[in-house]
Design a protein around this motif. Structure first.
Motif, mmCIF file in Angstrom:
data_model
loop_
_atom_site.group_PDB
_atom_site.id
_atom_site.type_symbol
_atom_site.label_atom_id
_atom_site.label_comp_id
_atom_site.label_asym_id
_atom_site.label_seq_id
_atom_site.Cartn_x
_atom_site.Cartn_y
_atom_site.Cartn_z
ATOM 1 N N GLU A 174 63.260 8.491 7.612
ATOM 2 C CA GLU A 174 62.756 7.298 8.264
ATOM 3 C C GLU A 174 63.790 6.728 9.229
ATOM 4 O O GLU A 174 64.994 6.903 9.046
ATOM 5 C CB GLU A 174 62.389 6.215 7.238
ATOM 6 C CG GLU A 174 61.335 6.632 6.233
ATOM 7 C CD GLU A 174 61.929 7.068 4.920
ATOM 8 O OE1 GLU A 174 61.255 6.910 3.888
ATOM 9 O OE2 GLU A 174 63.074 7.565 4.920
ATOM 10 N N SER A 175 63.289 6.014 10.229
ATOM 11 C CA SER A 175 64.147 5.319 11.167
ATOM 12 C C SER A 175 63.389 4.125 11.733
ATOM 13 O O SER A 175 62.173 4.030 11.596
ATOM 14 C CB SER A 175 64.599 6.241 12.306
ATOM 15 O OG SER A 175 63.492 6.700 13.062
ATOM 16 N N THR A 195 63.914 2.845 4.748
ATOM 17 C CA THR A 195 64.569 2.072 5.791
ATOM 18 C C THR A 195 64.281 0.595 5.544
ATOM 19 O O THR A 195 63.166 0.216 5.190
ATOM 20 C CB THR A 195 64.102 2.514 7.195
ATOM 21 O OG1 THR A 195 64.867 1.837 8.194
ATOM 22 C CG2 THR A 195 62.628 2.237 7.411
#
Length: 124
Positions: free
Chosen positions: A6-7, A118
């Motif tokens: 994830e980002s 995240t």
């Protein structure tokens, strides 16, 4: 195994927007989903998408504010989050399952692969 990363998390003021993305090692999954977990609360499924049909399914808590989408060419799934509220503060996780369901489930025990999460923080 499927790896998910994830980002896009971060901090935003109430009423603002964020977009989180999930990159997968492959796109053989049948369902992709976003979950979130706040301190002291159970993990909550908030959005899911069928990779074959593109049909999306949302929890009532985010319906009308969040939108899930996929980019097959990049093996990614994203979650656009609008009108964020302090109650949306949580760790957000990407999940995948290899078998299909109708609709793609928002139950955490129906997913086999998970990203590391995240952080999303919404301030008042």
């Amino acid at each position: 195994q499927v790896q998910l990363v994830e980002s896009g998390g971060g901090s935003v003021q109430a009423g603002g927007s964020l977009r989180v993305s999930c990159a997968a090692s492959d796109y053989s999954r049948k369902c992709m989903a976003w979950f979130r977990q706040a301190p002291g609360k159970e993990r909550e499924g908030i959005a899911a998408i069928s990779t074959s049909s593109g049909n999306a399914y949302y929890a009532d808590s985010v319906k009308g504010r969040f939108a899930i989408s996929q980019d097959n060419a990049k093996n990614t799934v994203s979650l656009q989050m609008n009108s964020l509220e302090p109650e949306d503060t949580a760790m957000y996780y990407c999940a995948a399952r290899l078998t299909g369901s109708w609709p793609c489930s928002l139950k955490y025990d129906q997913y086999d692969y998970w990203g590391q999460g995240t952080q999303v923080i919404v301030s008042s």
